[in-house]
Design a protein around this motif. Structure first.
Motif, PDB file in Angstrom:
ATOM      1  N   HIS A  36      52.662  47.202  66.845  1.00 46.93           N
ATOM      2  CA  HIS A  36      51.769  46.089  67.181  1.00 46.93           C
ATOM      3  C   HIS A  36      51.959  45.703  68.639  1.00 46.93           C
ATOM      4  O   HIS A  36      53.023  45.891  69.219  1.00 46.93           O
ATOM      5  CB  HIS A  36      51.978  44.889  66.252  1.00 46.93           C
ATOM      6  CG  HIS A  36      53.269  44.176  66.447  1.00 46.93           C
ATOM      7  ND1 HIS A  36      53.391  43.094  67.278  1.00 46.93           N
ATOM      8  CD2 HIS A  36      54.485  44.380  65.908  1.00 46.93           C
ATOM      9  CE1 HIS A  36      54.638  42.657  67.242  1.00 46.93           C
ATOM     10  NE2 HIS A  36      55.317  43.428  66.425  1.00 46.93           N
ATOM     11  N   ALA A  37      50.877  45.186  69.218  1.00 43.16           N
ATOM     12  CA  ALA A  37      50.896  44.821  70.634  1.00 43.16           C
ATOM     13  C   ALA A  37      49.695  43.930  70.945  1.00 43.16           C
ATOM     14  O   ALA A  37      48.803  43.747  70.119  1.00 43.16           O
ATOM     15  CB  ALA A  37      50.861  46.073  71.505  1.00 43.16           C
ATOM     16  N   VAL A  42      45.756  48.387  74.324  1.00 43.61           N
ATOM     17  CA  VAL A  42      44.687  49.233  73.781  1.00 43.61           C
ATOM     18  C   VAL A  42      44.297  50.352  74.745  1.00 43.61           C
ATOM     19  O   VAL A  42      44.107  51.495  74.343  1.00 43.61           O
ATOM     20  CB  VAL A  42      43.458  48.381  73.390  1.00 43.61           C
ATOM     21  CG1 VAL A  42      42.270  49.263  73.036  1.00 43.61           C
ATOM     22  CG2 VAL A  42      43.802  47.456  72.238  1.00 43.61           C
ATOM     23  N   GLY A  43      44.208  50.045  76.023  1.00 48.25           N
ATOM     24  CA  GLY A  43      43.787  51.034  77.008  1.00 48.25           C
ATOM     25  C   GLY A  43      44.699  52.241  77.108  1.00 48.25           C
ATOM     26  O   GLY A  43      44.249  53.350  77.384  1.00 48.25           O
ATOM     27  N   SER A  44      45.985  52.050  76.854  1.00 49.03           N
ATOM     28  CA  SER A  44      46.941  53.156  76.963  1.00 49.03           C
ATOM     29  C   SER A  44      47.328  53.730  75.600  1.00 49.03           C
ATOM     30  O   SER A  44      48.110  54.678  75.529  1.00 49.03           O
ATOM     31  CB  SER A  44      48.199  52.699  77.699  1.00 49.03           C
ATOM     32  OG  SER A  44      48.843  51.662  76.970  1.00 49.03           O
ATOM     33  N   PHE A  45      46.773  53.205  74.532  1.00 43.24           N
ATOM     34  CA  PHE A  45      47.104  53.681  73.191  1.00 43.24           C
ATOM     35  C   PHE A  45      46.529  55.064  72.953  1.00 43.24           C
ATOM     36  O   PHE A  45      45.347  55.310  73.150  1.00 43.24           O
ATOM     37  CB  PHE A  45      46.569  52.700  72.143  1.00 43.24           C
ATOM     38  CG  PHE A  45      46.810  53.137  70.721  1.00 43.24           C
ATOM     39  CD1 PHE A  45      48.090  53.253  70.223  1.00 43.24           C
ATOM     40  CD2 PHE A  45      45.747  53.421  69.883  1.00 43.24           C
ATOM     41  CE1 PHE A  45      48.309  53.650  68.911  1.00 43.24           C
ATOM     42  CE2 PHE A  45      45.947  53.808  68.569  1.00 43.24           C
ATOM     43  CZ  PHE A  45      47.238  53.924  68.079  1.00 43.24           C
ATOM     44  N   ARG A  46      47.380  55.981  72.546  1.00 45.22           N
ATOM     45  CA  ARG A  46      46.980  57.349  72.226  1.00 45.22           C
ATOM     46  C   ARG A  46      47.328  57.605  70.763  1.00 45.22           C
ATOM     47  O   ARG A  46      48.359  58.169  70.447  1.00 45.22           O
ATOM     48  CB  ARG A  46      47.690  58.370  73.123  1.00 45.22           C
ATOM     49  CG  ARG A  46      47.426  58.184  74.603  1.00 45.22           C
ATOM     50  CD  ARG A  46      45.967  58.437  74.954  1.00 45.22           C
ATOM     51  NE  ARG A  46      45.698  58.112  76.343  1.00 45.22           N
ATOM     52  CZ  ARG A  46      45.010  57.056  76.754  1.00 45.22           C
ATOM     53  NH1 ARG A  46      44.528  56.202  75.891  1.00 45.22           N
ATOM     54  NH2 ARG A  46      44.792  56.839  78.032  1.00 45.22           N
ATOM     55  N   VAL A  65      35.616  51.032  73.243  1.00 45.03           N
ATOM     56  CA  VAL A  65      36.852  51.719  72.856  1.00 45.03           C
ATOM     57  C   VAL A  65      36.493  52.860  71.914  1.00 45.03           C
ATOM     58  O   VAL A  65      35.748  52.684  70.950  1.00 45.03           O
ATOM     59  CB  VAL A  65      37.836  50.730  72.185  1.00 45.03           C
ATOM     60  CG1 VAL A  65      39.032  51.455  71.621  1.00 45.03           C
ATOM     61  CG2 VAL A  65      38.274  49.666  73.186  1.00 45.03           C
ATOM     62  N   LYS A  66      36.994  54.047  72.205  1.00 39.75           N
ATOM     63  CA  LYS A  66      36.621  55.253  71.456  1.00 39.75           C
ATOM     64  C   LYS A  66      37.449  55.471  70.189  1.00 39.75           C
ATOM     65  O   LYS A  66      36.993  56.133  69.265  1.00 39.75           O
ATOM     66  CB  LYS A  66      36.744  56.495  72.343  1.00 39.75           C
ATOM     67  CG  LYS A  66      35.848  56.438  73.565  1.00 39.75           C
ATOM     68  CD  LYS A  66      34.394  56.381  73.189  1.00 39.75           C
ATOM     69  CE  LYS A  66      33.531  56.387  74.441  1.00 39.75           C
ATOM     70  NZ  LYS A  66      32.230  55.817  74.223  1.00 39.75           N
ATOM     71  N   THR A  67      38.666  54.964  70.154  1.00 40.31           N
ATOM     72  CA  THR A  67      39.512  55.100  68.966  1.00 40.31           C
ATOM     73  C   THR A  67      38.866  54.320  67.817  1.00 40.31           C
ATOM     74  O   THR A  67      38.377  53.209  68.037  1.00 40.31           O
ATOM     75  CB  THR A  67      40.916  54.518  69.256  1.00 40.31           C
ATOM     76  OG1 THR A  67      41.467  55.178  70.391  1.00 40.31           O
ATOM     77  CG2 THR A  67      41.848  54.688  68.067  1.00 40.31           C
ATOM     78  N   PRO A  68      38.852  54.882  66.615  1.00 36.35           N
ATOM     79  CA  PRO A  68      38.302  54.131  65.483  1.00 36.35           C
ATOM     80  C   PRO A  68      39.008  52.778  65.324  1.00 36.35           C
ATOM     81  O   PRO A  68      40.222  52.678  65.495  1.00 36.35           O
ATOM     82  CB  PRO A  68      38.581  55.034  64.280  1.00 36.35           C
ATOM     83  CG  PRO A  68      38.692  56.405  64.853  1.00 36.35           C
ATOM     84  CD  PRO A  68      39.307  56.215  66.218  1.00 36.35           C
TER      85      PRO A  68
END
Length: 91
Positions: A36-37, A42-46, A65-68
């Motif tokens: 969690h954060a 979000v921008g650096s989440f892979r 944001v492209k991640t589901p």
């Protein structure tokens, strides 16, 4: 599967929602790495999936944001969390 649970500040809401997500994944035997954060992460989440409350999820979608993203209406409703996560498990 790698999941990010996020809220605006990365403190109370995301912490409580992370506990619920971990309970759901444990109950179902799903192999999920959950962290969690704050929204800043979000921008650096892979990873594979972002979970947040519905209002924040909508903002992230609007930002492209492209991640589901899963939006949760009630952070204490484990049935809702399970129902909304199920389609993403095993993808």
């Amino acid at each position: 599967m790698k999941v990010l649970v996020t809220c605006r500040n990365g403190m109370g809401t995301s912490t409580m929602l992370t506990v619920q997500v971990r309970n759901v994944t444990s109950k179902n035997g799903w192999d999920v790495d959950c962290e969690h954060a704050s929204l800043d992460a979000v921008g650096s989440f892979r990873g594979d999936l972002i979970i947040s409350l519905s209002d924040v999820a909508k903002e992230l979608e609007d930002e492209g944001v492209k991640t589901p993203i899963i939006g949760i209406d009630s952070l204490m409703d484990s049935n809702e969390i399970e129902r909304k996560m199920t389609p993403y498990i095993g993808k």
